[in-house]
Each structure stands twice: as structure tokens, then as C-alpha cells.
Design an enzyme around this catalytic site. Structure first.
Site, mmCIF file in Angstrom:
data_model
loop_
_atom_site.group_PDB
_atom_site.id
_atom_site.type_symbol
_atom_site.label_atom_id
_atom_site.label_comp_id
_atom_site.label_asym_id
_atom_site.label_seq_id
_atom_site.Cartn_x
_atom_site.Cartn_y
_atom_site.Cartn_z
ATOM 1 N N GLU A 113 0.877 -1.168 0.000
ATOM 2 C CA GLU A 113 0.000 0.000 0.000
ATOM 3 C C GLU A 113 0.917 1.221 0.000
ATOM 4 O O GLU A 113 1.806 1.322 0.861
ATOM 5 C CB GLU A 113 -0.887 0.010 1.254
ATOM 6 C CG GLU A 113 -1.831 1.189 1.238
ATOM 7 C CD GLU A 113 -2.751 1.282 2.455
ATOM 8 O OE1 GLU A 113 -2.716 0.382 3.308
ATOM 9 O OE2 GLU A 113 -3.491 2.278 2.519
ATOM 10 N N LYS B 121 4.527 0.708 9.284
ATOM 11 C CA LYS B 121 4.578 2.022 8.639
ATOM 12 C C LYS B 121 3.948 3.093 9.516
ATOM 13 O O LYS B 121 4.433 4.213 9.576
ATOM 14 C CB LYS B 121 3.864 1.961 7.284
ATOM 15 C CG LYS B 121 4.746 1.430 6.175
ATOM 16 C CD LYS B 121 3.996 1.360 4.862
ATOM 17 C CE LYS B 121 3.146 0.134 4.806
ATOM 18 N NZ LYS B 121 2.488 -0.078 3.518
ATOM 19 N N ARG C 257 4.790 -12.535 9.800
ATOM 20 C CA ARG C 257 5.408 -11.233 9.721
ATOM 21 C C ARG C 257 6.804 -11.308 10.334
ATOM 22 O O ARG C 257 7.019 -12.030 11.314
ATOM 23 C CB ARG C 257 4.576 -10.311 10.602
ATOM 24 C CG ARG C 257 4.427 -8.930 10.147
ATOM 25 C CD ARG C 257 3.279 -8.272 10.899
ATOM 26 N NE ARG C 257 2.260 -7.927 9.942
ATOM 27 C CZ ARG C 257 2.306 -6.829 9.191
ATOM 28 N NH1 ARG C 257 3.257 -5.945 9.334
ATOM 29 N NH2 ARG C 257 1.374 -6.591 8.302
HETATM 30 P P1 ATP Z 1 2.545 -1.980 7.828
HETATM 31 O O1 ATP Z 1 1.788 -2.389 9.027
HETATM 32 O O2 ATP Z 1 3.962 -1.711 8.094
HETATM 33 O O3 ATP Z 1 1.870 -0.902 7.043
HETATM 34 P P2 ATP Z 1 1.402 -3.689 5.914
HETATM 35 O O4 ATP Z 1 1.329 -5.173 5.921
HETATM 36 O O5 ATP Z 1 0.148 -2.941 6.154
HETATM 37 O O6 ATP Z 1 2.542 -3.282 6.901
HETATM 38 P P3 ATP Z 1 1.598 -3.437 3.096
HETATM 39 O O7 ATP Z 1 2.094 -2.308 2.275
HETATM 40 O O8 ATP Z 1 0.161 -3.759 3.032
HETATM 41 O O9 ATP Z 1 2.049 -3.168 4.589
HETATM 42 O O10 ATP Z 1 2.467 -4.749 2.817
HETATM 43 C C1 ATP Z 1 2.853 -5.241 1.563
HETATM 44 C C2 ATP Z 1 3.244 -6.672 1.721
HETATM 45 O O11 ATP Z 1 4.329 -6.803 2.637
HETATM 46 C C3 ATP Z 1 2.107 -7.496 2.288
HETATM 47 O O12 ATP Z 1 2.041 -8.712 1.602
HETATM 48 C C4 ATP Z 1 2.488 -7.679 3.730
HETATM 49 O O13 ATP Z 1 1.912 -8.813 4.259
HETATM 50 C C5 ATP Z 1 4.018 -7.720 3.649
HETATM 51 N N1 ATP Z 1 4.617 -7.296 4.917
HETATM 52 C C6 ATP Z 1 4.405 -6.164 5.593
HETATM 53 N N2 ATP Z 1 5.075 -6.135 6.748
HETATM 54 C C7 ATP Z 1 5.767 -7.297 6.815
HETATM 55 C C8 ATP Z 1 6.655 -7.883 7.770
HETATM 56 N N3 ATP Z 1 6.962 -7.252 8.908
HETATM 57 N N4 ATP Z 1 7.161 -9.098 7.501
HETATM 58 C C9 ATP Z 1 6.850 -9.743 6.359
HETATM 59 N N5 ATP Z 1 6.038 -9.244 5.419
HETATM 60 C C10 ATP Z 1 5.485 -8.040 5.632
HETATM 61 MG MG MG Z 2 -1.131 -1.533 5.901
#
Ligand code: ATP
Ligand code: MG
Length: 561
Positions: free
Chosen positions: A35, A272, A262
Site C-alpha cells: 500500500e 509504517k 510477519r
Molecule cells: P505496515 O503495518 O507496516 O503498514 P502492511 O502489511 O500494512 O505493513 P503493506 O504495504 O500492506 O504493509 O504490505 C505489503 C506486503 O508486505 C504485504 O504482503 C504484507 O503482508 C508484507 N509485509 C508487511 N510487513 C511485513 C513484515 N513485517 N514481515 C513480512 N512481510 C510483511
Molecule cells: Mg497496511
């Protein structure tokens, strides 16, 4: 290591099973779906390495998909930064996709659902909807609008799209089962009204699809075969499948959602939202502050893409969440930098040494090896003269026998130069050492082969000739948090664990060849650590960032305490 030689992770086992069951290898396709609401962090690096690693292993395309359905938080700046980070890691995506490109298709499908009696316009406020959701053990209550006539739903949904209504006045809900044991199946919201300009579709839309409705359908549109997400989405899988059931045609690939844990890194936060807080509160100077666990921060600090990829490969992927020690990342940075970084000399806390028996106004250019780990790196010349700097900490007036650095009456070797002996110190009125007066042994030049040069002395110090030295600002970074898991405390906010000493700025004296060091260039400052030229550095105003020390000083401290 070639992709094929590595042992399989559990996701790869799933793919293998599908191939054995007859799924065509040609139809494999993966995606990385960020995102664009912030910069990528090291957790994302794991996900990138997983998805693009699968692409390499199976010679299958990987899409970069921006999951851009929330105009309130998303920006073009983040899209650009994400693309840069994925490229920097060394991966190539097949198609660059945007969920927002599917708004029309998603809308058309939503109409189809309404027509099939599978979706309805809800006109209760959100708190009411929430109150009727029930609990994990109690069924929810049907909305009074659940049985709205199809024609009315179609009319209202069209008018939602036309912008006739205020935010929050209506939503579109899927009509599934208010008694499902999976709360996510209790008539989930598919669309909400948001009168906001989107970074790509501008004001074309004022209704925006939610994650669950968007994600699986986007995978389907792109014909992604394996849609990998983190564990918190496991309960969403049922809904992912339900939404797909409404639209899939049997002759196309039906995407499959699978979950992995994760990745969390110690002494930092990988979310983020929390990283944005650090930026907004001015705790760090931006998303790419070298203390940030973002890919751009790590890059600016001097981490190499290889180090990050090796780190991700080593930790692999898991089915359960855990915290990976940041020391492991440091290890991989050292390992790669040791291989590639040219060695140079820099003194970061200088004190002057004067050689009593060295002729004034002369200089010698001594040969120095650029990288003992890499014979092809060759040699350079460094200037030596009567006056030079050493580290203040490398000298003691008196010290015990275990102190192998310079002390009064003692000898050390100067790296690539001579053996010197400390004779005398000169101090200011407060007792601070201003100069150390030494003598040198003219026959002891390194590499000259004389018996004097082969003499064993215990300590070897780095040094920089005073008249040739270039000045540089050197930023010494340390862990951003003092606690290994700052965001896992129920009683305290993660911000409370900020390390007050995460940045120390010093003025260093560097060997003259570094005058023209270009932003991004990486070096080993001998005996001190690895350093990288900051992106804002210029020849007149050099700035270096410490990537990592040569040894793990925290491990030592933790042993002691
Ligand atoms: P954040 O909470 O940091 O915003 P998010 O999962 O909402 O993380 P996205 O941009 O939606 O962030 O993530 C893109 C991809 O990266 C998704 O498939 C997500 O599952 C993966 N991802 C995000 N954070 C991690 C992590 N800490 N370890 C492994 N994969 C991750
Ligand atoms: Mg997110």
C-alpha cells in the site's frame, strides 16, 4: 547460491504440491502488493525476497501491485520510493499494477453481486453496524436494510457513485451470513463513500472499495496464482474465497491465498504507522534517516542490497511470528562490506603526534593495500609526514601490560608506515593532551623487508597526516531503541524507549583520497567500522554515515550487564 539449490520453504512446498497435482508451471504468477502509504521497511524486504525469490526459482513473472484504495493515506511520493527500493534490492517486476486501475471492473462486479442478491446498500451509521456484528460466540443481528429490494440497491449504489451522498451515510455490504463463526463473514463492507482526490484517479471516484473486496479480485484480474500475505490475513481467507466465488470463471486461474509470519526485528519497530510517527514527531529526520529500519534508511546508512537479501534468505520465512535480532542484520552487513569495501584511514577523535626525529616539510607517499580480501582491489599511496593524528583513545600516559596501544615509553606500529615510540606529552593548562612527542625508527618502514621492519610490536594504529588530512562530519549511529521489543509493552508507548544516543556527530580527519568520495560510496575506516558517504555530502563538505562497527559492541555490553 543458485535459487534451485536452496532447500524449499513451506510456501515453495505448497507450490510444488500444486505443480505435482497438475497446475501448469506456465501459469505461476506472484505479486508484491504494497500500500503506498509509507516507505518500505525491512519486513517488506522479507516479503519482496519471498515473492521475487519464487519468481526466480520458477522462472515466473512477479507483479508489483500498488494496493491504492485509500486516498486518505496514499501518495505518489510513496509509489516512487517503493519502486526505487524494489529495484535497488535487485528485483525486476513483470507488470506495474494499481488496484485503482480496477475500480471500474470492481464496480461492475459489485453491480453483478447486487443483481444476484449478494450485496446491499446499508444506510445505518458505522457504530450501529458495529453494534450489530455480534461477538465471536454470539451471532450478529441482520441489518434492517438487508432485504432492500434489488432495484433500490442498484439505484442507491449508483447515486453513491455519483456523489449524491455524504461520507458515512451509506455503505455497500456483501450479503453473506450474520451468524458465521468467522466475524469477517458477517456482511462485510465492500464500499464506502470518501470525497477525496486519489493520487491517480483524482476525483473520478468518491466510493472506494475495501481491502477484502479489492485484494482477491485484483489477484484474479492479474491472474496471480499464489497470493502470499502475512498471518493476520488468515481469517480473511474465507472471505477472499467467497468474493472470488462470485466472479471466477472456470477456465481462468483461481488465485490462492497463503499466509506466512510477519518478520519483526529487535530494537526497532516495523510498522509504517509507527515509523510515520517517528517522522512526524521529529524523532528522526525523515523516512530515510539512517536509523530507520526502512529500506531507504538502510541504503543511506550504507547497507548493501546483497546484505539485505542474504539476511532475508538466512531468516527465511516462518509460520509463526518471532523477533529477529538486529545483530544478525549487522552480521550480514559486515560480511558483505568486508568483501567489497576499500580500506582507508580516518581518525574520528584526533590527537596530534609529532615525530621529533622526522624532518619537517618533507613527506613520503607510502603504499597501502586497498582490500586484503580482494587482491584485485590493488594499492594506493598515502602521505606520511612529521605530524599526524591518531585516536585520542589509542594513547595513555600510563597503562598496564595489556594495553597494546601507545603509552609513554612504549612502541606501536603505524599502519603501512613506521614503528614509533612515545617520549613526552604536551598539555594545556587544564591538563588536556595537546600533542604527543614521539620518535620513529627510520628503518622500520612496513614492507621494506629490513630486520627492523620485521620486528614484532603488539599494537598497530591508524593515523592521518595532519597537513594532508581532509575534514569530514561523521555521523555515528546506534540503535534507535534501547529495548529489544519497544512496541510489545502493554503499559508503555514505544516512543518511550528511544535511545537518546542514537546519533553522535563528530568531526573526523580523513586520508586525502577521500576528498572526492562520492555519495553512496562505502569504505572501511580501519579499526573503526564501515562508513558510507551520505547523499547530502559534497567535496567541500564531506559527510559520512557509520553503517556498522567492526564488531558487535552491544553483545559485549549485554554480556557485562
Ligand atoms: P505496515 O503495518 O507496516 O503498514 P502492511 O502489511 O500494512 O505493513 P503493506 O504495504 O500492506 O504493509 O504490505 C505489503 C506486503 O508486505 C504485504 O504482503 C504484507 O503482508 C508484507 N509485509 C508487511 N510487513 C511485513 C513484515 N513485517 N514481515 C513480512 N512481510 C510483511
Ligand atoms: Mg497496511
Amino acid at each position: 547460491m543458485a535459487e534451485k539449490e536452496k532447500s524449499l520453504n513451506f510456501i515453495e512446498h505448497i507450490v510444488e504440491e500444486d505443480l505435482e497435482a497438475g497446475f501448469s508451471k506456465k501459469q505461476l504468477r506472484f505479486r508484491f502488493p504494497p500500500e503506498p502509504n509509507g516507505y518500505l521497511h525491512i519486513g517488506h524486504a522479507s516479503s519482496i525476497c519471498l515473492n521475487f525469490g519464487l519468481g526466480l526459482r520458477y522462472d515466473a513473472p512477479v507483479n508489483l501491485r500498488f494496493d491504492d484504495t485509500n486516498p486518505a493515506k496514499e501518495e505518489q511520493e510513496f509509489v516512487e520510493a517503493i519502486k526505487e527500493d524494489v529495484k535497488w534490492l535487485g528485483f525486476q517486476w513483470d507488470r506495474e499494477c494499481y488496484a485503482s486501475d480496477y475500480f471500474q471492473q470492481l464496480y461492475d462486479w459489485a453491480i453483478q453481486l447486487i443483481k444476484g442478491g449478494k450485496a446491499y446498500v446499508e444506510s445505518q451509521p458505522s457504530d450501529k453496524i458495529a453494534a450489530q456484528k455480534g461477538t465471536p460466540t454470539e451471532a450478529g443481528i441482520n441489518s434492517p436494510f438487508r432485504d432492500r429490494p434489488i432495484a433500490e440497491n442498484l439505484d442507491l449504489f449508483r447515486r453513491m457513485k455519483e456523489g449524491e451522498f455524504e461520507e458515512g451515510s451509506h455503505v455497500l455490504r456483501a450479503k453473506i451470513d450474520m451468524a458465521s463463526p468467522n466475524m469477517l463473514m458477517r456482511d462485510p463492507v465492500m464500499y464506502r463513500i470518501l470525497h477525496r482526490a486519489h493520487h491517480r484517479t483524482n476525483t473520478d471516484w468518491c466510493i472506494y472499495p475495501l481491502y477484502d473486496w479489492t485484494h482477491g479480485e485484483s489477484d484474479y484480474i492479474e491472474q496471480v496464482s499464489h497470493s502470499l500475505c502475512t498471518l493476520e490475513f488468515a481469517p480473511h481467507r474465507e472471505l477472499y474465497n467467497w468474493f472470488l466465488d462470485q466472479v471466477v470463471s472456470p477456465d481462468l486461474v483461481r488465485p490462492k491465498q497463503r499466509e506466512f509470519a510477519r518478520r519483526n526485528l529487535s530494537h526497532t519497530v516495523v510498522s509504517k504507522r509507527k515509523l510515520l510517527e517517528l517522522v512526524q514527531h521529529g524523532v528522526v529526520q525523515g523516512w530515510d534517516d539512517p536509523r530507520m529500519p526502512t529500506i531507504s534508511g538502510l541504503r543511506r546508512k550504507g547497507c548493501t542490497p546483497e546484505a539485505l537479501r542474504n539476511f532475508a534468505d538466512t531468516i527465511g520465512i516462518a509460520k509463526r511470528e518471532n523477533v529477529v535480532d538486529v545483530a544478525l542484520l549487522d552480521f550480514h552487513m559486515r560480511e558483505d562490506l568486508n568483501r567489497i569495501a576499500p580500506r582507508v584511514m580516518a581518525v574520528l577523535d584526533p590527537v596530534k603526534v609529532i615525530l621529533r626525529n622526522y624532518e619537517a616539510d618533507t613527506e613520503e607517499w607510502l603504499e597501502a593495500e586497498n582490500n586484503p580480501e580482494n587482491p584485485d582491489a590493488g594499492f594506493r599511496k598515502i602521505p606520511f609526514s612529521k605530524e599526524f593524528y591518531i585516536e585520542r583513545d589509542d594513547f595513555r600516559e600510563t597503562a598496564n601490560r595489556k594495553f597494546f596501544r601507545l603509552k609513554l615509553g612504549g612502541e606501536v606500529r603505524l599502519k603501512n608506515a613506521y614503528i614509533i615510540r612515545a617520549e613526552e606529552v604536551r598539555k594545556d593548562t587544564e591538563g588536556n593532551i595537546l600533542e604527543i612527542i614521539c620518535t620513529y625508527d627510520p628503518k622500520s618502514k612496513s614492507g621494506s623487508g629490513t630486520p627492523e621492519s620485521l620486528r614484532k610490536v603488539k599494537g598497530t594504529l591508524h593515523w592521518v597526516s595532519c597537513s594532508h588530512a581532509v575534514d569530514a562530519e561523521v555521523r555515528l549511529y546506534d540503535r534507535l531503541f534501547t529495548d529489544p521489543t519497544p512496541d510489545q509493552h502493554t503499559d508503555r508507548d514505544f516512543i518511550e524507549f528511544i535511545n537518546p544516543d542514537s546519533l553522535t556527530i563528530v568531526q573526523g580527519k580523513l586520508e586525502p583520497g577521500l576528498r572526492t568520495a562520492a555519495p553512496g560510496a562505502r569504505y572501511q575506516f580501519q579499526r573503526l567500522g564501515y562508513f558510507c558517504v551520505d547523499k547530502t555530502s559534497s567535496p567541500g563538505q564531506l559527510i559520512f554515515n557509520r553503517t556498522v562497527t567492526l564488531r558487535d559492541t552491544w553483545a559485549k555490553m549485554e554480556e557485562k550487564s
